[in-house]
Design an enzyme around this catalytic site. Sequence first.
Site, PDB file in Angstrom:
ATOM      1  N   CYS A  11      26.011  41.268  -2.729  1.00  0.00           N
ATOM      2  CA  CYS A  11      24.750  40.571  -2.995  1.00  0.00           C
ATOM      3  C   CYS A  11      23.775  41.483  -3.749  1.00  0.00           C
ATOM      4  O   CYS A  11      23.321  42.488  -3.211  1.00  0.00           O
ATOM      5  CB  CYS A  11      24.168  40.118  -1.651  1.00  0.00           C
ATOM      6  SG  CYS A  11      22.443  39.637  -1.682  1.00  0.00           S
ATOM      7  N   PRO A  18      20.534  40.890  -4.735  1.00  0.00           N
ATOM      8  CA  PRO A  18      19.214  41.013  -4.098  1.00  0.00           C
ATOM      9  C   PRO A  18      19.248  41.896  -2.839  1.00  0.00           C
ATOM     10  O   PRO A  18      18.265  42.552  -2.522  1.00  0.00           O
ATOM     11  CB  PRO A  18      18.843  39.569  -3.757  1.00  0.00           C
ATOM     12  CG  PRO A  18      19.598  38.741  -4.750  1.00  0.00           C
ATOM     13  CD  PRO A  18      20.894  39.481  -4.948  1.00  0.00           C
ATOM     14  N   CYS A  19      20.390  41.918  -2.135  1.00  0.00           N
ATOM     15  CA  CYS A  19      20.525  42.798  -0.970  1.00  0.00           C
ATOM     16  C   CYS A  19      20.450  44.256  -1.414  1.00  0.00           C
ATOM     17  O   CYS A  19      19.825  45.090  -0.754  1.00  0.00           O
ATOM     18  CB  CYS A  19      21.842  42.539  -0.239  1.00  0.00           C
ATOM     19  SG  CYS A  19      22.006  40.870   0.426  1.00  0.00           S
ATOM     20  N   ARG A  20      21.075  44.554  -2.545  1.00  0.00           N
ATOM     21  CA  ARG A  20      21.016  45.911  -3.091  1.00  0.00           C
ATOM     22  C   ARG A  20      19.589  46.262  -3.500  1.00  0.00           C
ATOM     23  O   ARG A  20      19.152  47.395  -3.327  1.00  0.00           O
ATOM     24  CB  ARG A  20      21.957  46.049  -4.281  1.00  0.00           C
ATOM     25  CG  ARG A  20      23.415  45.983  -3.879  1.00  0.00           C
ATOM     26  CD  ARG A  20      24.334  45.878  -5.085  1.00  0.00           C
ATOM     27  NE  ARG A  20      25.713  45.766  -4.648  1.00  0.00           N
ATOM     28  CZ  ARG A  20      26.643  46.679  -4.899  1.00  0.00           C
ATOM     29  NH1 ARG A  20      26.365  47.727  -5.619  1.00  0.00           N
ATOM     30  NH2 ARG A  20      27.864  46.500  -4.446  1.00  0.00           N
TER      31      ARG A  20
END
Length: 182
Positions: free
Chosen positions: A76, A78-80
């Site tokens: 993901c 956006p998770c990064r």
Amino acid sequence: MKILSTSGKLIVLIIILSLISLMGYAIFGNRVNVKNSPLVGNKAPEFTLKTFDGEDLKLSDLKGKTVLLNFWASWCMPCRQEAGALEKSWQRYKDKDVVFIGVNVWDENSNALSYMSKFGGGYSHGMDPNEEIQVDYGVGGVPETYFIDSSGNVRDKFTGPLTEQIIDHFVLKAQQPKENES
């Protein structure tokens, strides 16, 4: 046979660009969703998470603490994007009765461990292999974050990548008494 005049082509182009803009707004413009969960204002669903360290982390054992519960996946983007903000914020809050919990979903164990070594994994993380926690919380995508107050109630849900400022806002809000409480 004349297909379209120049002004007709311009009108069609404007219509197409308008539709693309509307679709873009529908997909990306409403990235920040707060309080769009029926859990907000209610008791947080109980769970036991097997952490990557092999420990069992039980939500009810954290009563009296504010909990940031973040659902993520290694693939993901956006998770990064939010990983650094989560790690920095955890460093600031870890000694202030605030617990950060990362729940890895829809992922391979090896990818999750690699992600944590690259982006930080100082706070407790674990996998939800049977998808029980994510179903109980109604997770529809990643990242999604729940802010749980010291009484065990969900105060807010945030969908999308977190920043340090967003984390501060919701953690501090979860630490405040509810307006209708004395």
